[in-house]
Design an enzyme around this catalytic site. Structure first.
Site, short mmCIF file in Angstrom:
data_model
loop_
_atom_site.label_atom_id
_atom_site.label_comp_id
_atom_site.label_asym_id
_atom_site.label_seq_id
_atom_site.Cartn_x
_atom_site.Cartn_y
_atom_site.Cartn_z
N ASP A 14 0.86 -1.17 0.00
CA ASP A 14 0.00 0.00 0.00
C ASP A 14 0.91 1.23 0.00
OD1 ASP A 14 -2.33 1.70 0.55
OD2 ASP A 14 -1.55 1.79 2.59
N ASP A 16 -0.10 5.21 1.02
CA ASP A 16 -0.32 6.13 2.14
C ASP A 16 -0.44 5.35 3.45
OD1 ASP A 16 -1.89 8.99 0.80
OD2 ASP A 16 -1.18 7.31 -0.39
N ASP A 177 -1.58 -0.97 5.90
CA ASP A 177 -1.78 -0.43 7.25
C ASP A 177 -3.23 -0.31 7.68
OD1 ASP A 177 -2.15 1.85 5.40
OD2 ASP A 177 -2.35 3.00 7.25
#
Length: 228
Positions: A14, A16, A177
């Site tokens: 991922d 951001d 995250d």
């Protein structure tokens, strides 16, 4: 780390909250759009809650939030706000955005193992590619939102990355995250490693039941080392 008896040959990250911390620049861009509509601003922690599904969702949620409304319906001012956000963000996406501490070393360690890397993000592709060129050019491939690529948890981006890298699903692992990342990994049938240095806390990540949780970037290469 193995999946179905195969060594991992690629890591899909991922963006951001995993590779880079973008909260300050995203918050600034949202607040420019809100100011242009004579609305109050939002803070960094509010942005943190609203990210994960692309800038369109972020802008829409912010518009409703400053009115005290919790809604996923399209806000009447959405089109103008998104246009203003994008015009600003295209010029300022890397003003304050930076790699998380240890990420550059993490990427080098993964590559040293002979493992390929890709980033799949819900950020629109133009902005994501600009950030890649400036902050992490060593990553082999990046794909963001663009025509023909649906937002995660759709597996469109993951499939494009695996095709580019020449790796099967059984030879890849996903690192992210948040909730969207866990859902994406599960949809794609990839083992999921969640990171705690991003936009979600450990308690939430544990509730999502990823395969592993790591607290420091240096832990990733240790997990991925081939079994003897």
């Amino acid at each position: 780390m193995k999946m179905n008896g195969k060594e991992i040959k690629a890591v899909i990250f991922d963006l951001d909250g995993t590779v880079i911390d973008t909260l300050d620049d995203l918050t600034d861009a949202v607040n420019v759009a809100l100011k242009n509509l004579s609305r109050q601003s939002i803070d960094r922690e509010t942005t943190r809650r609203f990210v994960g599904n692309g800038v369109g969702k972020l802008v829409n949620r912010a518009l409703w939030h400053v009115e005290g409304v919790l809604s996923e319906n399209r806000h009447p001012d959405y089109d103008k706000a998104l246009a203003d956000f994008t015009a600003y963000y295209d010029k300022h996406s890397a003003d304050k955005t930076h790699l998380y501490d240890g990420v550059k070393e993490m990427l080098a360690a993964v590559h040293a193992l002979g493992i390929k890397t890709a980033v799949v993000t819900n950020k629109y592709d133009g902005a994501a590619q600009a950030l890649k060129r400036k902050l992490f050019p060593e990553v082999n491939y990046l794909i963001g939102l663009k025509p023909g690529i649906n937002p995660k948890p759709s597996v469109d981006g993951v499939e494009a990355a695996l095709d580019f890298l020449g790796v099967s699903r059984g030879e890849a692992v996903y690192v992210g995250d948040g909730e969207v990342d866990v859902a994406t990994a599960k949809s794609a049938g990839l083992p999921m490693i969640a990171v705690t240095w991003g936009f979600r806390d450990r308690a939430l990540l544990e509730s999502l039941d990823p395969d592993k949780i790591i607290d420091r970037p240096c832990e990733l290469a240790e997990i991925l080392k081939p079994s003897v």
